[in-house]
Write a protein that holds these residues in place. Structure first.
Motif, PDB file in Angstrom:
ATOM      1  N   TYR A 439       0.805  -1.216   0.000  1.00  0.00           N
ATOM      2  CA  TYR A 439       0.000   0.000   0.000  1.00  0.00           C
ATOM      3  C   TYR A 439       0.838   1.266   0.000  1.00  0.00           C
ATOM      4  N   THR A 440       2.128   1.155   0.201  1.00  0.00           N
ATOM      5  CA  THR A 440       2.975   2.340   0.004  1.00  0.00           C
ATOM      6  C   THR A 440       2.978   2.748  -1.473  1.00  0.00           C
ATOM      7  N   TRP A 441       2.945   1.752  -2.351  1.00  0.00           N
ATOM      8  CA  TRP A 441       2.846   2.050  -3.788  1.00  0.00           C
ATOM      9  C   TRP A 441       1.515   2.725  -4.104  1.00  0.00           C
ATOM     10  N   TYR A 442       0.465   2.281  -3.436  1.00  0.00           N
ATOM     11  CA  TYR A 442      -0.841   2.894  -3.648  1.00  0.00           C
ATOM     12  C   TYR A 442      -0.822   4.370  -3.241  1.00  0.00           C
ATOM     13  N   VAL A 443      -0.248   4.668  -2.087  1.00  0.00           N
ATOM     14  CA  VAL A 443      -0.185   6.062  -1.627  1.00  0.00           C
ATOM     15  C   VAL A 443       0.624   6.910  -2.606  1.00  0.00           C
ATOM     16  N   ASP A 444       1.766   6.381  -3.045  1.00  0.00           N
ATOM     17  CA  ASP A 444       2.583   7.128  -4.016  1.00  0.00           C
ATOM     18  C   ASP A 444       1.813   7.390  -5.302  1.00  0.00           C
ATOM     19  N   THR A 445       1.057   6.377  -5.752  1.00  0.00           N
ATOM     20  CA  THR A 445       0.302   6.526  -7.008  1.00  0.00           C
ATOM     21  C   THR A 445      -0.756   7.619  -6.887  1.00  0.00           C
ATOM     22  N   ILE A 446      -1.508   7.634  -5.792  1.00  0.00           N
ATOM     23  CA  ILE A 446      -2.562   8.638  -5.632  1.00  0.00           C
ATOM     24  C   ILE A 446      -1.962  10.031  -5.517  1.00  0.00           C
ATOM     25  N   LEU A 447      -0.855  10.164  -4.823  1.00  0.00           N
ATOM     26  CA  LEU A 447      -0.228  11.488  -4.722  1.00  0.00           C
ATOM     27  C   LEU A 447       0.295  11.952  -6.076  1.00  0.00           C
ATOM     28  N   ASN A 448       0.809  11.022  -6.873  1.00  0.00           N
ATOM     29  CA  ASN A 448       1.222  11.386  -8.227  1.00  0.00           C
ATOM     30  C   ASN A 448       0.027  11.809  -9.078  1.00  0.00           C
ATOM     31  N   LEU A 449      -1.104  11.134  -8.873  1.00  0.00           N
ATOM     32  CA  LEU A 449      -2.326  11.543  -9.567  1.00  0.00           C
ATOM     33  C   LEU A 449      -2.662  12.998  -9.260  1.00  0.00           C
ATOM     34  N   ILE A 468      -8.610   4.194   3.097  1.00  0.00           N
ATOM     35  CA  ILE A 468      -7.657   3.072   3.056  1.00  0.00           C
ATOM     36  C   ILE A 468      -6.529   3.288   4.046  1.00  0.00           C
ATOM     37  N   VAL A 469      -6.029   4.504   4.136  1.00  0.00           N
ATOM     38  CA  VAL A 469      -4.950   4.788   5.090  1.00  0.00           C
ATOM     39  C   VAL A 469      -5.442   4.573   6.517  1.00  0.00           C
ATOM     40  N   ILE A 470      -6.671   5.011   6.824  1.00  0.00           N
ATOM     41  CA  ILE A 470      -7.205   4.846   8.175  1.00  0.00           C
ATOM     42  C   ILE A 470      -7.419   3.364   8.493  1.00  0.00           C
ATOM     43  N   ASN A 471      -7.816   2.585   7.519  1.00  0.00           N
ATOM     44  CA  ASN A 471      -8.135   1.175   7.762  1.00  0.00           C
ATOM     45  C   ASN A 471      -6.912   0.277   7.828  1.00  0.00           C
ATOM     46  N   ARG A 472      -5.729   0.787   7.429  1.00  0.00           N
ATOM     47  CA  ARG A 472      -4.532  -0.063   7.383  1.00  0.00           C
ATOM     48  C   ARG A 472      -3.396   0.581   8.173  1.00  0.00           C
ATOM     49  N   ASP A 473      -3.145   0.008   9.333  1.00  0.00           N
ATOM     50  CA  ASP A 473      -2.148   0.583  10.241  1.00  0.00           C
ATOM     51  C   ASP A 473      -0.763   0.622   9.624  1.00  0.00           C
ATOM     52  N   GLU A 474      -0.443  -0.375   8.778  1.00  0.00           N
ATOM     53  CA  GLU A 474       0.931  -0.487   8.284  1.00  0.00           C
ATOM     54  C   GLU A 474       1.329   0.635   7.332  1.00  0.00           C
ATOM     55  N   VAL A 475       0.366   1.342   6.798  1.00  0.00           N
ATOM     56  CA  VAL A 475       0.696   2.372   5.817  1.00  0.00           C
ATOM     57  C   VAL A 475       0.546   3.784   6.379  1.00  0.00           C
ATOM     58  N   TYR A 478       3.913   5.780   6.743  1.00  0.00           N
ATOM     59  CA  TYR A 478       4.462   6.115   5.425  1.00  0.00           C
ATOM     60  C   TYR A 478       3.634   7.201   4.750  1.00  0.00           C
ATOM     61  N   ALA A 479       2.302   7.107   4.891  1.00  0.00           N
ATOM     62  CA  ALA A 479       1.441   8.120   4.288  1.00  0.00           C
ATOM     63  C   ALA A 479       1.704   9.487   4.896  1.00  0.00           C
ATOM     64  N   ALA A 480       1.840   9.553   6.203  1.00  0.00           N
ATOM     65  CA  ALA A 480       2.114  10.834   6.851  1.00  0.00           C
ATOM     66  C   ALA A 480       3.446  11.419   6.375  1.00  0.00           C
ATOM     67  N   ASN A 509       1.547  12.417  14.511  1.00  0.00           N
ATOM     68  CA  ASN A 509       2.382  11.998  15.642  1.00  0.00           C
ATOM     69  C   ASN A 509       3.336  10.885  15.267  1.00  0.00           C
ATOM     70  N   LEU A 510       3.055  10.126  14.203  1.00  0.00           N
ATOM     71  CA  LEU A 510       3.918   9.005  13.812  1.00  0.00           C
ATOM     72  C   LEU A 510       5.240   9.469  13.220  1.00  0.00           C
TER      73      LEU A 510
END
Length: 957
Positions: A439-449, A468-475, A478-480, A509-510
């Motif tokens: 999902y780090t790739w997903y975040v990068d893709t949306i920001l590029n969009l 998606i970011v709220i529902n997935r702790d692991e990302v 990285y999103a922040a 805070n992360l």
């Protein structure tokens, strides 16, 4: 058709047409026409009886005058009299006049029907054909009621000539399209199907068109046509071009009949009978084999006919989706067309391969052409072909090639045509989410969009990335970090600021442990964008600031200073002002525990179908999206409605959690959905696309949160229950005195009497709108029990003003405007006011700039009679050029200078946006200052839109 003798030429008609062509001006033409009309009228009313030739000549002149655009209000009876003539030319002119000028409400219909019945029973094939053509051309319900039972009898009669059978089949097809409930085949079904075996291919062609339409309505009744269609197709495909000389088109045997038979077979599943199925497979293989043969002619007509049969055969193969060998062969054949020099073939190949990509048998074969499709996306000159290439890339995408396809679509997005950018953004967002293993790739893709096409990233896209970011702790970390780095760019799109404000407010805070992204630096970075943003984004940033106070107590003082500043506490926008006051007060008086409870981290959103996918389905239609081959999404769809998150927090907390937006309890939001012919009020969250609030609540009746029900839902989902809105009953006439004033403007006083003043301020964008309604109490006495069509504060103090905000969505073109009903009690007396809201079709007009060449090319394309509406009217106001320009631009069209050869004329263009479609509109206003007259011409792709826009605009001059 009988030969026309030399004496049948009408010299008088020829002279009249020549005179019209020689007229030097419009006035001279009208003068000549009026003179001729007077002459014809005197001849028809004269004592001397006219012979058939004279009647025919004068009726012909009237027909020609009508075709020039002039109204004809006499001569109809003379045309009907011509139907009883025994001469072909006279009867022909009579039928032609009736087909063009007589409408279904005419008093002469009964006489016309009698004449048609006489010709149908005459057994004269020429007269029967004329009668059948007239029935088909008029096609009215009265005609269908009179002849729906007679035409099938003629069609299947054994002694009917082939030419009459063709006309009867096409006539019945026309009646079925206009009045399907009256065309009941019944006992004739088997005999109509048997026409597929007729020796005359013209009869077979006409019958196939009829059977295809009837089979779509009643497939079981015409199921026996499958075996006959396969047999006939087999004979055509296996025959040489010399065997069917009369129906061979540039060395292709009966191509149009073949296409019709293939379309008929697409009404049914693959034949269950093994012999018929094998014979059909042989036919399809033969068609595919012939496509590989060298062309027998270099002329384009040969290739067009050959390819028409081939593409229809491929459509049948795709429809059956049961023969892997045929599907792969079809894919390979289409792959050869991807690099063909003919643009139309490339387009059709891409379109067909989109459908093939959804088949499990041919999906892998389609993927082998990925490089060719990517090359077409980069090098194709025609935008429509590029759009089909985007569709095909989307359809062939799976986990093995998702990153490659998304990267190519992102690369193309930077140079893509504006007309398809929004669709590309939606598809990239869907693919990135659907096939994201990391999902780090997903975040990068949306920001590029957002970086590449921020203006085309709709609210659904950035809402979805938040979910998606709220529902997935692991990302989350990285999103922040990623949005923090992205916000450091000198110029950021506002959608990026929204995503950054939301994510940093939740998960800043992360990354606060890094000195480069300390709490104060995060706040300063966000606040540096504040003054560049719109009001909704500023409101979101204020919510992020109050979240910061909970996350980072050390920046509390700095944030309070910002909230306390005059620019916030005295902000001209009431929403921002109230947020600043409420947040400042909340941060000052609430204890740390209460603050942490109210401002705690957002809980996970319930899983449901992506709102982005739902929007793409609405935009493209479900038939244009390939079935999802990913089992994960199927599981999500199955579990989408079962997510359960209990909520025990207070109403204040619920409002804060709803996308960090505080909804004022003293105001009401209503979504008004405009439909034809009436307007329905429905606060459906899926239509709230302008960010006007996802919660609907009133001061007196806030909907309670039921235990066990999630309050944090996808605001664009179609599955959310709507809150009911009570509508007071209107009493008395509807006030519309000021309605027309708002056609070309959006602000002003809509209604006023000695007690109440209603003001409006509205804005529209594409098919969406927002309207502020202001109710002013002009008296010193309080209004009691105040109620409107939408929930409102029940009391309005003397001299006070109440504001409501309406969200509007245009579903389709409409005529009637919604009515706002108001009731209140003044001095013990119940007052009722009904006011027509100025929501008109032109409010959803988006101006379109066009060159002179593009304008007139499009003008010619919209040349069908039903697409044009013209109105000549007297000027009601002074004919001022600047005022006229302002009204046309206020109407919503783009004013095109230098397009019309006459500089005194006004030309405009635009697009009417509705939820389901877009309607292109062209207008031309020709003023005649000497006569104080206007001629307004509107051409659109929909006749109802042309008429409505013409009526609205003509009232403004």
């Amino acid at each position: 058709m009988p030969a026309v003798s030399k004496g049948d030429g009408m010299r008088g008609l020829a002279v009249f047409i020549s005179d019209i062509r020689n007229c030097k001006s419009k006035e001279a033409e009208i003068k000549r026409i009026n003179k001729e009309l007077a002459n014809i009228r005197s001849k028809f009313k004269g004592d001397k009886a006219l012979d058939g030739y004279s009647k025919k000549k004068y009726v012909c002149k009237l027909l020609f005058i009508f075709l020039l655009g002039h109204d004809i209000d006499f001569g109809h009876m003379e045309a009907v009299n011509l139907l009883s003539s025994n001469k072909y030319t006279e009867k022909q002119i009579g039928y032609l006049f009736i087909s063009v000028l007589v409408n279904s409400n005419s008093d002469l219909i009964s006489l016309i029907n009698n004449a048609i019945k006489n010709d149908l029973s005459s057994r004269n094939p020429t007269f029967m054909n004329l009668a059948l053509h007239c029935i088909a051309n008029v096609g009215s319900r009265e005609m269908a009621e009179a002849f729906a039972a007679e035409v099938p009898r003629i069609l299947v009669a054994g002694d009917t000539m082939d030419s009459v059978k063709q006309s009867a089949a096409l006539c019945l097809l026309r009646l079925n399209r206009t009045s399907p409930d009256l065309v009941l085949m019944g006992e004739w079904t088997a005999r109509v199907v048997h026409l597929l075996n007729d020796q005359h291919l013209g009869v077979v062609t006409a019958a196939t068109s009829l059977i295809t339409t009837l089979a779509q309505k009643s497939p079981e009744d015409f199921k026996t046509s499958v075996s006959l269609a396969v047999a006939r197709l087999s004979r055509i495909v296996s025959s040489a071009s010399t065997d069917l000389q009369d129906y061979t088109y540039y060395f292709v045997a009966a191509p149009w009949l073949s296409v019709k038979l293939l379309r008929l077979l697409q009404c049914y599943p693959p034949p269950e009978d093994g012999a018929i199925r094998g014979r059909l497979t042989e036919c399809l293989e033969t068609i595919l084999n012939k496509a590989q043969e060298p062309p027998k002619s270099k002329k384009v007509q040969h290739s067009n006919a050959k390819n028409a049969v081939l593409f229809e055969a491929i459509s049948l193969i795709i429809h059956h989706d049961s023969e892997p060998t045929l599907l792969v062969r079809a894919c390979n054949q289409l792959g050869q067309f991807l690099q063909h020099r003919e643009t139309n073939l490339r387009y059709l190949a891409l379109e067909s391969m989109c459908t093939l990509a959804s088949s499990e048998f041919s999906h892998e074969a389609v993927k082998t052409h990925i490089e060719t499709v990517i090359n077409a996306l980069k090098s194709e000159r025609d935008v429509s072909v590029r759009q089909r290439a985007v569709d095909l890339l989307y359809a062939m995408c799976d986990r093995s090639n998702a990153k490659q396809i998304v990267a190519e679509m992102l690369s193309y997005l930077e140079t893509a045509d504006y007309s398809i950018r929004e669709e590309i953004v939606l598809k990239v967002a869907i693919l990135a989410e659907k096939y994201a293993v990391d999902y780090t790739w997903y975040v990068d893709t949306i920001l590029n969009l957002i970086r590449f096409a921020g203006d085309y990233v709709s609210d659904e896209v950035w809402y979805r990335v938040i979910q998606i970011v709220i529902n997935r702790d692991e990302v989350q970390g990285y999103a922040a970090k990623t949005v923090f780095e992205a916000l450091q760019a000198p110029a950021c799109h506002e959608n990026l600021v929204k995503v950054g404000g939301y994510i940093l407010g939740e998960f800043g805070n992360l990354i606060a442990g890094d000195s480069r992204s300390s709490p104060l630096i995060q706040f300063d970075l966000l606040h540096s964008k504040f003054h560049l943003c719109s009001v909704p984004t500023r409101a979101l940033l204020l919510s992020a600031y109050i979240k910061f106070i909970n996350l980072f107590p050390e920046v509390k003082g700095t944030i309070q200073e910002v909230l306390r500043s005059d620019s916030q506490l005295r902000n001209a926008d009431v929403e921002l002002q109230q947020r600043a006051v409420e947040y400042l007060r909340l941060s000052s008086i609430a204890s740390t525990d209460i603050l942490a409870t109210v401002l705690e981290e957002m809980p996970p959103f319930p899983e449901r179908e992506s709102s982005i996918l739902a929007k793409l389905k609405r935009k493209k239609g479900p038939g244009n999206l390939h079935p999802d081959l990913d089992e994960n999404r199927k599981e999500r769809s199955a579990n989408g409605g079962t997510a359960d998150h209990s909520s025990t927090t207070s109403n204040a907390k619920v409002l804060l959690l709803s996308c960090c937006l505080l909804i004022r309890m003293t105001h009401c939001f209503l979504i008004v959905t405009v439909t034809s012919p009436k307007v329905a009020a429905s606060p459906t969250p899926s239509t709230d696309l302008l960010g006007l609030g996802s919660t609907i609540t009133t001061q007196n009746s806030a909907p309670p949160a039921s235990k066990g029900t999630s309050l944090l839902v996808d605001v664009f989902s179609e599955n959310i229950a709507a809150f009911p809105v009570e509508t007071p009953v209107a009493v008395g006439p509807v006030a519309d005195e000021n309605f027309s004033r708002f056609v070309c403007k959006n602000n002003g006083v809509l209604y006023e009497n000695q007690l109440l003043q209603i003001g409006l301020k509205s804005e529209f964008r594409q098919n969406l709108g927002r309207m502020y309604v202001f109710f002013g109490n002009k008296t010193s006495t309080q209004f009691m029990n105040f109620a409107a069509s939408v929930p409102a504060d029940p009391t309005v103090d003397g001299g006070a003003q109440l504001q409501q905000i309406l969200n509007i969505e245009c579903m389709s073109d409409f005529v009637d405007a919604p009515v706002l009903n108001i009731q209140f009690r003044y001095g013990g007396t119940l007052q009722n006011v009904a006011v027509k809201l100025p929501i008109t079709l032109n409010k959803f007009f988006q101006p379109t700039e066009m060159t002179s060449q593009d304008f007139f090319q499009r003008w010619k394309q919209l040349g069908a009679p039903q697409q044009e509406v013209q109105k000549i009217f007297k000027a009601k106001h002074s004919m001022d050029t600047e005022v006229t320009k302002a009204k046309i631009m206020g109407f919503g069209a783009a004013l095109l200078d230098g397009v019309d050869p006459n500089p005194s004329n006004f030309v405009g263009a635009g697009v009417i946006h509705t939820k389901t479609t877009q309607v292109g509109c062209l207008l031309r206003l020709e003023p005649n200052t000497q006569a104080q007259m206007y001629r307004l011409t509107l051409r659109t792709s929909r006749d109802t839109v042309s008429q409505r826009l013409c009526d609205l605009l003509s009232e403004q001059f």
